[in-house]
Design a protein around this motif. Structure first.
Motif, PDB file in Angstrom:
ATOM      1  N   GLY B 971      40.558  65.746 102.561  1.00  0.00           N
ATOM      2  CA  GLY B 971      41.168  64.565 101.945  1.00  0.00           C
ATOM      3  C   GLY B 971      41.074  63.356 102.849  1.00  0.00           C
ATOM      4  O   GLY B 971      40.701  62.268 102.426  1.00  0.00           O
ATOM      5  N   VAL B 972      41.422  63.574 104.106  1.00  0.00           N
ATOM      6  CA  VAL B 972      41.359  62.473 105.052  1.00  0.00           C
ATOM      7  C   VAL B 972      39.927  61.986 105.178  1.00  0.00           C
ATOM      8  O   VAL B 972      39.645  60.782 105.221  1.00  0.00           O
ATOM      9  N   PHE B 973      39.022  62.952 105.195  1.00  0.00           N
ATOM     10  CA  PHE B 973      37.616  62.600 105.328  1.00  0.00           C
ATOM     11  C   PHE B 973      37.193  61.643 104.202  1.00  0.00           C
ATOM     12  O   PHE B 973      36.633  60.575 104.423  1.00  0.00           O
ATOM     13  N   ILE B 974      37.516  62.049 102.979  1.00  0.00           N
ATOM     14  CA  ILE B 974      37.100  61.241 101.828  1.00  0.00           C
ATOM     15  C   ILE B 974      37.781  59.884 101.860  1.00  0.00           C
ATOM     16  O   ILE B 974      37.185  58.845 101.595  1.00  0.00           O
ATOM     17  N   ASN B 975      39.018  59.932 102.259  1.00  0.00           N
ATOM     18  CA  ASN B 975      39.788  58.714 102.365  1.00  0.00           C
ATOM     19  C   ASN B 975      39.147  57.742 103.352  1.00  0.00           C
ATOM     20  O   ASN B 975      38.915  56.566 103.058  1.00  0.00           O
ATOM     21  N   GLU B 976      38.832  58.273 104.526  1.00  0.00           N
ATOM     22  CA  GLU B 976      38.242  57.423 105.555  1.00  0.00           C
ATOM     23  C   GLU B 976      36.864  56.936 105.129  1.00  0.00           C
ATOM     24  O   GLU B 976      36.484  55.801 105.367  1.00  0.00           O
ATOM     25  N   GLN B 977      36.158  57.835 104.488  1.00  0.00           N
ATOM     26  CA  GLN B 977      34.819  57.458 104.064  1.00  0.00           C
ATOM     27  C   GLN B 977      34.884  56.316 103.048  1.00  0.00           C
ATOM     28  O   GLN B 977      34.049  55.426 103.043  1.00  0.00           O
ATOM     29  N   GLY B 978      35.905  56.387 102.229  1.00  0.00           N
ATOM     30  CA  GLY B 978      36.083  55.330 101.240  1.00  0.00           C
ATOM     31  C   GLY B 978      36.243  53.970 101.874  1.00  0.00           C
ATOM     32  O   GLY B 978      35.871  52.949 101.305  1.00  0.00           O
ATOM     33  N   LYS B 979      36.804  53.979 103.071  1.00  0.00           N
ATOM     34  CA  LYS B 979      37.007  52.684 103.735  1.00  0.00           C
ATOM     35  C   LYS B 979      35.721  52.167 104.351  1.00  0.00           C
ATOM     36  O   LYS B 979      35.604  50.990 104.666  1.00  0.00           O
ATOM     37  N   LEU B 980      34.809  53.065 104.580  1.00  0.00           N
ATOM     38  CA  LEU B 980      33.587  52.658 105.276  1.00  0.00           C
ATOM     39  C   LEU B 980      32.448  52.505 104.281  1.00  0.00           C
ATOM     40  O   LEU B 980      31.489  53.253 104.292  1.00  0.00           O
ATOM     41  N   LYS B 981      32.598  51.567 103.434  1.00  0.00           N
ATOM     42  CA  LYS B 981      31.560  51.328 102.410  1.00  0.00           C
ATOM     43  C   LYS B 981      30.787  50.073 102.762  1.00  0.00           C
ATOM     44  O   LYS B 981      31.085  49.391 103.726  1.00  0.00           O
ATOM     45  N   GLY B 982      29.829  49.793 101.980  1.00  0.00           N
ATOM     46  CA  GLY B 982      29.114  48.535 102.120  1.00  0.00           C
ATOM     47  C   GLY B 982      28.277  48.495 103.365  1.00  0.00           C
ATOM     48  O   GLY B 982      27.431  49.342 103.592  1.00  0.00           O
ATOM     49  N   MET B 983      28.567  47.512 104.192  1.00  0.00           N
ATOM     50  CA  MET B 983      27.781  47.333 105.401  1.00  0.00           C
ATOM     51  C   MET B 983      27.860  48.536 106.314  1.00  0.00           C
ATOM     52  O   MET B 983      26.977  48.777 107.111  1.00  0.00           O
ATOM     53  N   ASN B 984      28.963  49.255 106.204  1.00  0.00           N
ATOM     54  CA  ASN B 984      29.183  50.345 107.131  1.00  0.00           C
ATOM     55  C   ASN B 984      28.551  51.643 106.663  1.00  0.00           C
ATOM     56  O   ASN B 984      28.638  52.653 107.337  1.00  0.00           O
ATOM     57  N   GLU B 985      27.980  51.607 105.519  1.00  0.00           N
ATOM     58  CA  GLU B 985      27.448  52.844 104.976  1.00  0.00           C
ATOM     59  C   GLU B 985      25.925  52.799 105.014  1.00  0.00           C
ATOM     60  O   GLU B 985      25.315  51.823 104.606  1.00  0.00           O
ATOM     61  N   HIS B 986      25.343  53.837 105.513  1.00  0.00           N
ATOM     62  CA  HIS B 986      23.885  53.917 105.532  1.00  0.00           C
ATOM     63  C   HIS B 986      23.503  55.221 104.869  1.00  0.00           C
ATOM     64  O   HIS B 986      24.085  56.253 105.154  1.00  0.00           O
ATOM     65  N   SER B 987      22.561  55.168 103.997  1.00  0.00           N
ATOM     66  CA  SER B 987      22.177  56.434 103.394  1.00  0.00           C
ATOM     67  C   SER B 987      20.673  56.496 103.220  1.00  0.00           C
ATOM     68  O   SER B 987      19.966  55.479 103.283  1.00  0.00           O
ATOM     69  N   PHE B 988      20.215  57.694 103.006  1.00  0.00           N
ATOM     70  CA  PHE B 988      18.789  57.916 102.941  1.00  0.00           C
ATOM     71  C   PHE B 988      18.550  59.142 102.075  1.00  0.00           C
ATOM     72  O   PHE B 988      19.197  60.166 102.261  1.00  0.00           O
TER      73      PHE B 988
END
Lengths: 425, 1071
Positions: B971-988
């Motif tokens: 839960g905490v993981f998803i929560n924190e991940q939710g905060k790190l969107k946009g510029m902070n998110e990198h995916s491939f």
């Protein structure tokens, strides 16, 4: 909405471009140049470049002003009039800033123009187009201002939002102060007419406008009333005019913008016969098709008709000759007549009409040898002014000012001009 | 003096010829070899000026750069130099930098990011103009990574006190929508809020945003419909156009057709219309009674706008009446439209176009103004033709003589196009009005003897059409025209004559001439245009059928000529004709009917206005003007048969429209406050916003001065620092600067450490504790309220965090603790050490050391191996522990091995090992080294001295080693991940999933590459890993989706770390 603006000069150079959204390459203008070339090929004037050109991905909407083309590039549906009206607004603004909107003025003030363009549109949508607001945001360039800026290090860009932008009177800037408070109203009427060969009026109409130059301190509230407002048939009003009062009382009540502006335009109904102030007697013929002679004849006499007791001034006749005319040799008993062999326009600058000795022009028209003569008849475009009179008879009753305590100096001037006045020969 | 000098050199390098002969010479001299050099140099002096401390020089430089931009020259290479000046105090420099930035940001996205924090700061400025312009520029920078920041800025500005800022926010909405259409849902909510704005300044822009983003959401308009109608007159002109356009479409969906009861507004059933004239009064009343009150309101409130000075407003009203009003009412727009004909040429063209279209069906509207459409010789050709079109449309029995007399004068005009069009127009009048057909026809025939060939040709074409529509024998006319065939050279006219001859070849007078005509044409066949050739073939075929005796041979001759023609259409045609007329075989069935086929009576062409079919487009639109569907054109919906419920437009209490005054503080401020209660947001997050707003408005006043000052100091140092390596590599600068900006997040003031630890102790294990309970208790969300809103609330708080970035950037002292407006929660979040996130031990530790320095390169028989132990460094938790294996491969002992000469970059520290007194030959020693890389992958160099001889060693860690593993609940993981969107998110996206093997294999690969811990995942296809950077303790979250769309996502507050880690993991997963 509007994506980009390109300004093109007479020789077909894009000398200014501004993009409000993503950058559109200049090459899109090739379509415009193509259209322009087509017009030149067809022997037409600059006026004939189509004002909307559809290209595969863009739509070019252009206006022509003072030998400059302002071309707006759009990419999706937009009312064309919206863009055209906007472009004219830009031209008006530039004229307010530099007194004349021409290439050299724009080039000289690139930065100011660019700042202005940045302010008038946001993301292709008009943001601030009121001259009074813009003049507060970006100071118009003048020599003294430049000098002061250099010395004091001040810039000509305002750091505070003009209050007009927020108020209900966006057209007026705040804190106006004058030592001489004055308000001038020019009532200018234009006579549009088409007069046929025989001298009878095919069509005549009067359109008027009220140009104001108001320099009053504070926030004055003016009312302007007419003796005979019923004459006005259809009007368009500056946004400052209170519509309700006009509709109910036929009184113009308004808080004026600072400086000069056009308060209203009106139209005088057809039902009252329009007084045509001049008449023309003309005699024009070209040589017959198969005749050996290469010369035609022209003879024109102008005289005053219903001038309401005024003298017809600044009379000017321009006659566009057919393309196959080589030259005109005319003699006039008054004024000066010239023939421009490039545009094929015979221009006769007459001046005042003296009723005792009517202006007269006579002479010969020389035809290019071998040219096919087409029996087309030119028409005469007439310019004239009658000062101190409004030909419709419109009169201002009174001008009152409320809201301020000083006594302004008021003035009303009447003028009648020829608008689109044509006489078919 | 300096600027004058510089100006001179600049002038020399300009491509336009310079006035100064000297500089011209200089440019020419440098031309062959030094072209690029000169170009490079040109910008050099500008760069110098931009870097100078004098505002006047900067301004001068910016003015010249803007001059270049305006001329369309490329000035993009100045970007790094210009962008620094975004913090300039001088308002004009700043403004010009903004202009520049908007122009080039798209091309230089990385560098453009440097300016973002300045705008974020400016968004909180007490001056509304600065707030608005910051928002304008921020939203105009087309860089996708700032979407979340834009979103937040827009949402904040929508509730700004200043209507001007709100207006700007409305403008920003379509920009954001263009950049990222996925934000639509949120934007629609913002638009809804703006639409309910009371100030006239905002309304126009709000509707514009509505039109661009969600024109299909008519439901948003219901509540605002009456308000929009009421304020319409006070809205600025451009807004009026947009609003009227929108209301037209809206009304089409909500009201019934006012002309539905029997009277269709097409004028075809004219008699009926005239009959109904008597009870017009009655029907009018009945209809207006039937009209929906809202419909009437709309019509009534738009009518005064016909007096606008702006032609597009007038046109907008005209089209509204055209599409919506009962037909008796439409006429009110006529006068205003006629007035526009005195306007500029371009306006005239567009208006005439619309009138031409209207006049097809609404003759009576414009008939009284017939004379206004008379052509003047000064009109542009296009306008002349449009006027002619309108005149023709308006022609009827009563005015036709008048119109024809006018047409007559046009025929002698000098404008060829007008002449041609006039003849066509006469033809149309003749075909349309029976009374004048004969007059027109004889008139046209008279024109056949005109000296102008164009007139003759055009008349021929028109006569041909007319004859087709007329019944009866026209033998004489055709005969007369046949004689013209030798004189006329215009192909269309020749073709028309030939067709006529062919068609009437059996008529008395024509039948004698026809073979002769064919004979003439056969002779000139080769030189004819294609149209004419086709008609010659036609004529030949027809004659051959009707009069084979005289023409069969001639026909064959023509056919064989055509057989070898260059144009394949003609060859095709002749092949077809030959088989019909000269069948080669007996079974040619069609040949029997050849005569019927060719000499059948043909339906007459319908001569009508080209504007007839334009009704499908909305009047006054670009599509209408061009008569083709333009991108983005929305069809006008047809009226519903039954009006939808009108009560949706009812507003509970008719709110008085509050006029904006020049004092925005009191009235609008309160109104916006009051309004907030009823908006959508008030429920979910208005408290949140209010809090932000307070901090923005009230607090910034108190500390704005200190804030801006320190801010500028900061950025000044930035600027000067980046100057040094300006020449090297621009990307380098950007990275450094971003890194430099971001660490300011990490050292949270000591006071906060305290509170945080307190919170950690006091708070339970609840996963929401971190972001709600430790902020103000009064505004904390209760868990049950927060949990269902999680997806909505999470990105929001994250964006808060982004916004706060610059605040903490400028104020890194404990002063911040005294700012009540800063939510503690966000501060706590920045450091991420929540109670629920616990350090874990490394899963994988490499046992194989790698070579750092070989014995050969060291020059002294010392070989050094290194290994990351992935254990917590004893000296400092933020250090990476590196184990060095020192091996003496030589024969001599090495004495005194130590680290020396460490020249460490700022922010990096090293804990060296204790000096080894000696290393005997062949011996191996292990030492450990601690390096705090400061969350950067900069290479750390130092000298390792062995026996007085320095050996250069470089440590360049992989990002995976700069992390230490942490665990937390899912839960905490998803929560924190939710905060790190946009510029902070990198995916491939992972492409080679099949090669990766099972889940375990993937995990192993990841653990090898990065020191992270696995998080238990309840979803089968998702692997989650968590870590924390060593020095700043920023969370690093890695998610691997295995499934249909395998994807690797790295979320980290530090964008650089995140992106580099992604690159490393990509590599790791590949191998």
């Amino acid at each position: 909405m509007i994506h980009s603006l390109f300004v093109i000069n007479h020789s077909g150079d894009v000398f200014m471009e501004k993009h409000w959204r993503s950058i559109i390459p200049r090459t899109v203008m090739d379509y415009f140049f193509e259209a322009q070339r087509q017009v030149v090929k067809d022997n037409k004037g600059h006026e004939d470049v189509p004002c909307v050109i559809a290209t595969p991905h863009h739509y070019l909407i252009s206006i022509y002003h003072n030998s400059l083309y302002f071309v707006a590039v759009c990419m999706s549906e937009v009312p064309p009039l919206f863009v055209i009206e906007f472009l004219h607004t830009v031209v008006d603004i530039l004229e307010k800033y530099f007194s004349e909107c021409n290439e050299s003025n724009i080039k000289e003030h690139y930065v100011v123009v660019y700042e202005l363009l940045d302010e008038v549109l946001d993301n292709g949508y008009p943001l601030a187009t009121e001259p009074n607001i813009l003049q507060e945001l970006i100071k118009p360039p003048n020599i003294i201002g430049n000098l002061i800026n250099t010395v004091t290090g001040k810039s000509n860009v305002s750091s505070v939002l003009p209050s007009g932008q927020l108020s209900n009177v966006p057209w007026r800037r705040a804190d106006v102060k004058y030592t001489n408070n004055e308000a001038y109203f020019d009532i200018v009427e234009e006579v549009d007419a088409i007069i046929d060969k025989t001298g009878s009026t095919v069509f005549a109409e009067i359109a008027g406008k009220i140009e104001c130059c108001v320099r009053l301190s504070g926030t004055p509230d003016l009312t302007l009333s007419f003796i005979n407002p019923r004459l006005m048939d259809d009007v368009s009003l500056h946004p400052c005019v209170r519509l309700k009062r006009w509709e109910n009382e036929r009184i113009l009540s308004f808080v004026p913008p600072d400086g000069s502006f056009c308060l209203m335009t009106y139209h005088v109904g057809c039902q009252s016969a329009v007084a045509i102030p001049i008449y023309i007697r003309h005699n024009f013929f070209l040589p017959k098709e198969n005749s050996q002679s290469q010369t035609g004849k022209i003879e024109i006499t102008v005289g005053p008709r219903q001038t309401m007791g005024r003298v017809v001034e600044n009379l000017q006749l321009s006659i566009p000759m057919p393309k196959f005319v080589l030259n005109c040799t005319v003699t006039v008993n008054q004024g000066r007549a010239t023939f421009d062999p490039v545009t094929k326009i015979l221009l006769w600058d007459v001046g005042k009409i003296d009723p005792t000795k009517l202006p007269n022009m006579r002479g010969q028209i020389h035809i290019q040898s071998g040219a096919v003569i087409l029996q087309s008849t030119p028409s005469v475009n007439v310019q004239f002014t009658l000062s101190q009179t409004a030909i419709s008879g419109l009169k201002v009753h009174r001008l009152d000012m409320f809201g301020e305590n000083y006594k302004p100096f008021k003035g009303v001037k009447y003028l009648t001009k020829a608008g689109n006045f044509q006489i078919r020969m | 003096m300096a600027s004058g000098n510089l100006g001179l050199t600049y002038g020399g390098q300009e491509k336009t010829p310079s006035l100064s002969g000297e500089t011209e010479f200089a440019a020419e001299a440098g031309a062959p070899g030094g072209l690029f050099h000169a170009d490079y140099k040109r910008h050099d002096d500008l760069k110098q000026m931009l870097d100078s401390s004098k505002d006047s020089l900067k301004l001068e430089a910016m003015k010249r750069i803007i001059g270049m931009v305006a001329k369309g020259r490329d000035a993009s290479d100045l970007f790094p130099a210009v962008v620094k000046n975004v913090v300039s105090k001088n308002i004009e420099v700043k403004k010009l930098v903004y202009v520049y930035l908007v122009r080039y940001a798209e091309e230089q996205q990385d560098l453009a990011l440097l300016s973002i924090s300045t705008f974020q700061r400016a968004l909180k400025d007490p001056n509304q103009l600065i707030r608005a312009s910051a928002l304008r520029v921020l939203s105009s920078i087309r860089v996708p990574v700032i979407v979340p920041i834009m979103m937040l800025a827009i949402r904040d500005s929508v509730s700004d006190m200043s209507p001007y800022v709100r207006k700007t926010a409305a403008h920003a909405i379509p920009k954001l929508y263009d950049l990222d259409p996925e934000q639509k849902d949120e934007l629609v909510m913002v638009i809804e809020r703006l639409l309910s704005d009371q100030t006239t300044l905002v309304v126009g822009s709000a509707v514009m945003a509505f039109e661009q983003v969600c024109p299909e959401r008519t439901d948003l308009i219901h509540k605002n419909f009456r308000k929009l109608c009421a304020v319409l007159v006070d809205v600025e002109e451009w807004g009026q156009v947009i609003i009227i356009g929108m209301l037209t479409r809206y009304a089409r969906t909500q009201f019934t057709d006012p002309n539905i009861n029997g009277t269709s507004y097409s004028q075809k059933d004219k008699p009926f219309y005239e009959d109904s004239e008597e009870d017009d009064e009655k029907s009018k009343q009945r209809e207006s009674l039937a009209l929906d009150p809202d419909h009437r309101l709309l019509l009534r409130n738009t009518k005064p706008l016909l007096q606008s000075r702006n032609s597009s407003v007038v046109m907008a009203v005209a089209q509204l009446y055209h599409h919506l009003a009962p037909k008796e009412d439409v006429a009110v727009v006529t006068r205003a439209l006629i007035r526009l004909l005195r306007s500029h040429r371009e306006v005239q063209t567009v208006v005439l176009n619309s009138i031409a279209s209207m006049s097809v069906n609404r003759k009576d509207m414009f008939e009284p103004f017939l004379k206004n459409f008379f052509v003047r010789n000064t009109d542009a050709t296009q306008i002349k033709l449009l006027k002619l079109e309108i005149l023709t449309n308006l022609a009827n029995e009563s005015n036709i003589t008048f119109i024809l007399r006018e047409f007559q004068t046009y025929i002698s005009s000098q404008d060829r196009d007008l002449v041609a069009a006039t003849i066509q127009a006469i033809g149309r009048c003749a075909a349309g009005i029976k009374e004048v057909t004969d007059t027109c026809l004889s008139g046209l025939i008279a024109l056949l003897s005109n000296s102008d060939e164009l007139v003759v040709a055009e008349s021929v074409v028109v006569i041909k059409k007319l004859l087709q529509t007329q019944q009866g024998s026209h033998g004489d006319i055709v005969g007369q025209m046949a004689r013209l065939v030798n004189r006329i050279t215009v192909p269309q006219a020749r073709a028309a004559i030939l067709w006529l001859v062919g068609e009437h070849c059996e008529k008395k007078r024509v039948s004698k001439m026809a073979p002769d005509v064919l004979r003439f044409m056969a002779r000139s066949f080769a030189n004819e245009q294609d149209v004419v050739k086709l008609q010659i073939l036609n004529l030949a075929a027809k004659l051959c059928l009707s009069n084979p005796k005289q023409t069969k041979v001639l026909c064959q001759y023509v056919f064989s000529l055509a057989k070898y023609d260059q144009n394949y259409d003609i060859r095709d045609r002749v092949r077809f004709l030959r088989h019909l007329i000269f069948p080669s075989t007996e079974q040619a069935v069609l040949a029997k009917y050849a005569k019927k086929i060719f000499l059948a009576s043909k339906p007459p062409p319908v001569i009508e206005s080209v504007f007839k079919d334009r009704d499908e487009f909305q009047l006054g639109s670009l599509s209408h003007y061009l008569n083709s569907r333009v991108v983005g054109y929305m069809d006008l919906p047809s009226f519903p048969a039954v009006a939808p419920d009108s009560s949706v437009r009812d507003v509970e209490s008719p709110r008085p429209t509050i006029p904006i005054t020049s004092v925005p503080g009191n009235s609008t401020g309160t109104s916006s406050k009051g309004k907030k209660k009823e908006t959508f947001y008030s429920e979910s997050s208005s408290e949140d916003e209010e809090r932000n707003e307070d901090s923005g408005s009230s607090d910034s006043k108190s500390d704005s001065s200190s804030e801006t000052e320190s801010g500028s100091a900061d950025s000044d140092s930035d600027a000067s620092a980046s100057d040094e390596d300006d020449d090297d590599d621009s990307i380098n600068i950007s990275q450094q600067n971003i890194v430099r900006l971001s660490p300011s997040l990490s050292p949270s003031p000591p006071t906060h450490r305290l509170t945080r630890s307190l919170v950690i102790q006091s708070s339970s294990e609840s996963q929401y504790s971190s972001n709600s309970s430790d902020s103000d208790s009064s505004i904390s969300d209760t868990p049950e309220k927060a949990s269902p809103r999680m997806p909505l609330a999470v990105p929001k708080s994250n964006l808060d965090l982004l916004l706060d970035l610059d605040v903490s950037d400028s104020v890194t002292t404990p002063v911040m603790a005294s700012i009540p407006g800063i939510p503690l929660a966000s501060l706590a979040n920045t450091s991420n050490s929540d109670s629920s996130i616990q350090p874990a031990s490394a899963v994988y530790i490499s046992t194989r050391p790698m070579e750092l320095v070989s014995s050969v390169s060291s020059g002294c028989s010392l070989q050094i191996l290194y290994r990351y132990t992935r254990s917590v460094n004893l000296y400092s938790a933020s250090m990476v522990t590196i184990e060095l294996t020192l091996i003496n491969t030589g024969n001599e002992d090495l004495a005194e091995i130590k680290i020396a000469n460490k020249n460490l970059p700022v922010g990096i520290s090293m804990h060296e090992f204790t000096t080894l007194s000696s290393l005997p030959a062949g011996a191996t020693r292990l030492v450990t080294l601690g390096i705090d890389f400061g969350d950067s992958t900069q290479t750390v160099s130092c000298d390792l001295v062995a026996s007085g001889r320095p050996i250069r060693v470089n440590f360049r860690p992989s990002v995976g080693e700069l992390i230490r593993p942490v665990t937390c609940t899912e839960g905490v993981f998803i929560n924190e991940q939710g905060k790190l969107k946009g510029m902070n998110e990198h995916s491939f996206p992972i492409t080679n999933l099949s090669e990766l093997g099972d889940v375990k294999n993937i995990s192993t690969k990841l653990f090898r590459a990065a020191n992270m811990a696995s998080i238990n995942s309840s979803e089968q296809n998702t692997l989650r890993f968590a870590g924390q950077t060593l020095s700043s303790k920023s969370l690093v979250l890695v998610t691997i989706l295995i499934g249909t769309n395998p994807k690797l996502t790295v979320c980290c507050e530090k964008m650089i770390i995140g992106s580099m880690l992604l690159a490393e993991l990509k590599e790791a997963l590949k191998n």
